[in-house]
Design a protein around this motif. Structure first.
Motif, mmCIF file in Angstrom:
data_model
loop_
_atom_site.group_PDB
_atom_site.id
_atom_site.type_symbol
_atom_site.label_atom_id
_atom_site.label_comp_id
_atom_site.label_asym_id
_atom_site.label_seq_id
_atom_site.Cartn_x
_atom_site.Cartn_y
_atom_site.Cartn_z
ATOM 1 N N ARG A 139 -36.873 10.250 69.927
ATOM 2 C CA ARG A 139 -36.973 10.029 68.569
ATOM 3 C C ARG A 139 -37.060 8.459 68.195
ATOM 4 N NH1 ARG A 139 -38.087 10.767 63.463
ATOM 5 N NH2 ARG A 139 -36.477 10.354 61.888
ATOM 6 N N LEU A 140 -36.108 7.595 68.989
ATOM 7 C CA LEU A 140 -36.282 6.169 68.823
ATOM 8 C C LEU A 140 -37.237 5.321 69.298
ATOM 9 C CD1 LEU A 140 -32.163 5.834 69.453
ATOM 10 C CD2 LEU A 140 -33.349 6.035 67.106
ATOM 11 N N VAL A 141 -37.746 5.809 70.457
ATOM 12 C CA VAL A 141 -38.892 4.947 71.055
ATOM 13 C C VAL A 141 -40.189 5.736 71.162
ATOM 14 C CG1 VAL A 141 -39.383 3.440 73.209
ATOM 15 C CG2 VAL A 141 -37.019 3.640 72.215
ATOM 16 N N SER A 142 -41.443 5.117 71.281
ATOM 17 C CA SER A 142 -42.686 5.671 71.679
ATOM 18 C C SER A 142 -43.075 5.470 73.095
ATOM 19 C CB SER A 142 -43.578 5.178 70.500
ATOM 20 O OG SER A 142 -43.682 3.970 70.575
ATOM 21 N N GLY A 143 -42.996 4.332 73.662
ATOM 22 C CA GLY A 143 -43.253 4.086 74.937
ATOM 23 C C GLY A 143 -42.950 4.692 76.058
ATOM 24 N N THR A 144 -43.587 5.160 77.201
ATOM 25 C CA THR A 144 -43.132 6.047 78.317
ATOM 26 C C THR A 144 -42.060 5.057 78.906
ATOM 27 O OG1 THR A 144 -45.202 6.727 78.638
ATOM 28 C CG2 THR A 144 -43.808 6.914 80.331
ATOM 29 N N LEU A 145 -42.094 3.969 79.440
ATOM 30 C CA LEU A 145 -40.914 3.046 80.032
ATOM 31 C C LEU A 145 -39.782 2.953 79.110
ATOM 32 C CD1 LEU A 145 -39.832 1.664 82.480
ATOM 33 C CD2 LEU A 145 -41.075 -0.662 81.680
ATOM 34 N N GLY A 146 -40.042 2.480 78.019
ATOM 35 C CA GLY A 146 -38.914 2.266 76.814
ATOM 36 C C GLY A 146 -38.056 3.736 76.550
ATOM 37 N N THR A 147 -38.853 4.600 76.386
ATOM 38 C CA THR A 147 -38.055 6.064 76.186
ATOM 39 C C THR A 147 -37.290 5.995 77.443
ATOM 40 O OG1 THR A 147 -39.903 6.928 74.969
ATOM 41 C CG2 THR A 147 -38.684 8.414 75.976
ATOM 42 N N ALA A 148 -37.862 5.972 78.664
ATOM 43 C CA ALA A 148 -36.911 6.060 79.759
ATOM 44 C C ALA A 148 -35.776 5.260 79.873
ATOM 45 C CB ALA A 148 -37.662 5.936 81.329
ATOM 46 N N ARG A 166 -44.562 15.062 68.353
ATOM 47 C CA ARG A 166 -44.272 13.836 67.326
ATOM 48 C C ARG A 166 -42.990 14.004 66.793
ATOM 49 N NH1 ARG A 166 -45.577 12.119 61.782
ATOM 50 N NH2 ARG A 166 -46.140 9.954 62.041
ATOM 51 N N SER A 167 -42.454 15.341 66.555
ATOM 52 C CA SER A 167 -41.168 15.543 66.029
ATOM 53 C C SER A 167 -39.952 15.736 66.970
ATOM 54 C CB SER A 167 -41.186 16.904 65.386
ATOM 55 O OG SER A 167 -41.201 18.084 65.954
ATOM 56 N N ASP A 168 -40.232 15.298 68.118
ATOM 57 C CA ASP A 168 -39.074 15.356 69.178
ATOM 58 C C ASP A 168 -37.653 14.444 68.562
ATOM 59 O OD1 ASP A 168 -40.330 16.636 71.216
ATOM 60 O OD2 ASP A 168 -40.894 14.955 72.289
ATOM 61 N N GLY A 169 -36.680 15.276 68.668
ATOM 62 C CA GLY A 169 -35.410 14.661 68.261
ATOM 63 C C GLY A 169 -35.310 14.606 66.719
ATOM 64 N N ALA A 170 -36.153 15.242 66.078
ATOM 65 C CA ALA A 170 -36.182 15.198 64.527
ATOM 66 C C ALA A 170 -35.978 16.627 64.111
ATOM 67 C CB ALA A 170 -37.331 14.467 63.952
ATOM 68 N N GLU A 171 -36.873 17.101 63.203
ATOM 69 C CA GLU A 171 -36.847 18.223 62.748
ATOM 70 C C GLU A 171 -37.194 19.427 63.727
ATOM 71 O OE1 GLU A 171 -38.906 20.756 58.697
ATOM 72 O OE2 GLU A 171 -39.730 18.578 59.248
ATOM 73 N N GLY A 172 -36.343 20.627 63.645
ATOM 74 C CA GLY A 172 -36.459 21.609 64.413
ATOM 75 C C GLY A 172 -35.574 20.961 65.876
ATOM 76 N N ASP A 173 -34.827 20.016 65.717
ATOM 77 C CA ASP A 173 -34.074 19.592 66.888
ATOM 78 C C ASP A 173 -32.788 19.578 66.620
ATOM 79 O OD1 ASP A 173 -36.203 19.983 68.958
ATOM 80 O OD2 ASP A 173 -36.646 17.757 69.064
ATOM 81 N N GLY A 174 -32.069 20.325 65.595
ATOM 82 C CA GLY A 174 -30.919 20.148 64.994
ATOM 83 C C GLY A 174 -29.611 20.229 66.016
ATOM 84 N N VAL A 175 -30.164 21.331 67.002
ATOM 85 C CA VAL A 175 -28.891 21.651 68.012
ATOM 86 C C VAL A 175 -28.769 20.501 68.999
ATOM 87 C CG1 VAL A 175 -28.498 23.300 70.079
ATOM 88 C CG2 VAL A 175 -29.264 24.124 67.767
ATOM 89 N N PRO A 193 -30.635 16.499 75.233
ATOM 90 C CA PRO A 193 -30.246 15.805 73.855
ATOM 91 C C PRO A 193 -30.676 14.259 73.987
ATOM 92 C CG PRO A 193 -28.031 16.661 74.506
ATOM 93 C CD PRO A 193 -29.161 17.403 75.421
ATOM 94 N N ALA A 194 -30.252 13.678 75.177
ATOM 95 C CA ALA A 194 -30.505 12.273 75.545
ATOM 96 C C ALA A 194 -31.792 12.020 75.642
ATOM 97 C CB ALA A 194 -29.935 11.860 76.904
ATOM 98 N N LEU A 195 -32.712 12.891 76.230
ATOM 99 C CA LEU A 195 -34.159 12.701 76.258
ATOM 100 C C LEU A 195 -34.818 12.735 74.667
ATOM 101 C CD1 LEU A 195 -36.909 12.514 77.658
ATOM 102 C CD2 LEU A 195 -36.747 15.296 77.686
ATOM 103 N N LEU A 196 -34.287 13.868 73.838
ATOM 104 C CA LEU A 196 -34.820 13.865 72.830
ATOM 105 C C LEU A 196 -34.463 12.747 71.701
ATOM 106 C CD1 LEU A 196 -34.444 17.879 72.128
ATOM 107 C CD2 LEU A 196 -36.705 16.568 73.269
ATOM 108 N N ALA A 197 -33.165 12.314 71.801
ATOM 109 C CA ALA A 197 -32.766 11.294 71.194
ATOM 110 C C ALA A 197 -33.721 9.791 71.513
ATOM 111 C CB ALA A 197 -31.268 10.865 71.437
ATOM 112 N N ALA A 198 -33.932 9.713 72.773
ATOM 113 C CA ALA A 198 -34.748 8.589 73.149
ATOM 114 C C ALA A 198 -36.146 8.521 72.606
ATOM 115 C CB ALA A 198 -34.723 8.248 74.775
ATOM 116 N N ALA A 219 -28.441 8.323 64.607
ATOM 117 C CA ALA A 219 -27.759 8.981 63.438
ATOM 118 C C ALA A 219 -28.307 8.463 62.424
ATOM 119 C CB ALA A 219 -26.288 8.873 63.534
ATOM 120 N N TYR A 220 -28.531 7.119 62.411
ATOM 121 C CA TYR A 220 -29.218 6.554 61.194
ATOM 122 C C TYR A 220 -30.647 6.786 61.078
ATOM 123 C CZ TYR A 220 -31.091 2.633 58.217
ATOM 124 O OH TYR A 220 -31.714 2.040 57.352
ATOM 125 N N ALA A 221 -31.541 7.024 62.204
ATOM 126 C CA ALA A 221 -32.771 7.574 62.068
ATOM 127 C C ALA A 221 -32.990 8.907 61.417
ATOM 128 C CB ALA A 221 -33.542 7.642 63.332
#
Length: 271
Positions: free
Chosen positions: A138-147, A213-222, A131-136, A263-265
């Protein structure tokens, strides 16, 4: 355009799911995880120890089953080998050398061990890294920023985890004059810094897994539910049950750097 996140088990229709039971399985495991964690504060002794192990196993199975059903078996295996493998190796190194987390040792209260490391420990690394990976993502697009965001999302959880587990006697540090965070005297500052660094390495490795594209959003409710529940429940646990307000503040602020924007996103449907 709003994002449907908590739309039930049928939202997770991705590669690997063969039928209604499989699609529902991660939701059932997630709800059982939450139930076990709700029961934890009202239990004691060996029952609480057992419930600790059960909650970790359920959380891990929820993450693993969701990864498999929604992303396919190869993706899930890559995540599992990277997260549980790195978690085990770094814990093995830590218990042998004191690096990178400091001088600590496990008690015999967390079930079966491999080379002195309880099996549930690498499972815990894996369960929360998903879930930490998917949250990141969802919030960030770049490789380093996501990490970086993923590392904060994962490592900040340890601000809650280690004080709780030390308080239960599952592991202890030889502190001596080691620097500590204000209000958390039983866990060295070195441990939290090491968690952040190890989490960064792990997130860089997990970043090699295919992204959608939908990582951390639709389909990732769990995973979204489990991550945000972990954040809220850990704050409440430390305020009302174990009475460690400093832990609630440290964890609430640092984990909140990811959990609140996430949560806001999800609520607004914004990237």
């Amino acid at each position: 355009m709003s994002v449907r996140v908590y739309t039930g088990p049928h939202a997770d229709r991705r590669r690997g799911g063969g039928g209604g039971f499989l699609r529902a399985l991660p939701w059932v495991l997630a709800l059982l995880t939450i139930l076990a964690q709700i029961l934890w504060p009202v239990t004691h002794g060996s029952t609480r120890d057992t419930l600790t192990i059960v909650a970790v196993v359920l959380f891990f199975l929820a993450s693993a089953s969701h990864a498999w059903i929604s992303r396919g078996i190869l993706w899930a295996l890559g995540w599992l080998v990277a997260s549980a493998g790195l978690g085990f190796l770094v814990e093995l190194l830590g218990t042998r050398t004191g690096l990178p987390f400091g001088d600590y040792s496990y008690a015999a209260t967390l079930g079966p061990t491999i080379a002195g490391v309880p099996v549930v420990i690498p499972l815990a690394w894996a369960m929360m890294s998903y879930p930490a990976l998917l949250a990141a993502r969802r919030l960030v697009s770049g490789t380093l920023g996501t990490a970086i965001v993923g590392a904060v999302a994962l490592a900040s959880w340890d601000l809650f985890l280690d004080p709780q587990m030390v308080g239960e006697g599952h592991w202890t540090w030889a502190l001596d004059r080691t620097p500590v965070l204000v209000g958390i005297p039983d866990v060295p500052l070195q441990n939290f810094v090491a968690w952040l660094l190890v989490s960064l390495v792990l997130m860089l490795v997990l970043g090699l897994l295919p992204r959608r594209r939908s990582d951390g959003a639709e389909g990732d409710g769990v995973p979204a539910l489990l991550y945000l529940w972990t954040y809220v429940s850990c704050v409440l646990l430390n305020v009302f049950f174990v009475h460690r307000p400093a832990v609630a503040i440290w964890g609430g602020i640092v984990m909140g750097l990811v959990a609140i924007p996430y949560a806001y996103a999800l609520w607004t449907g914004r990237d």
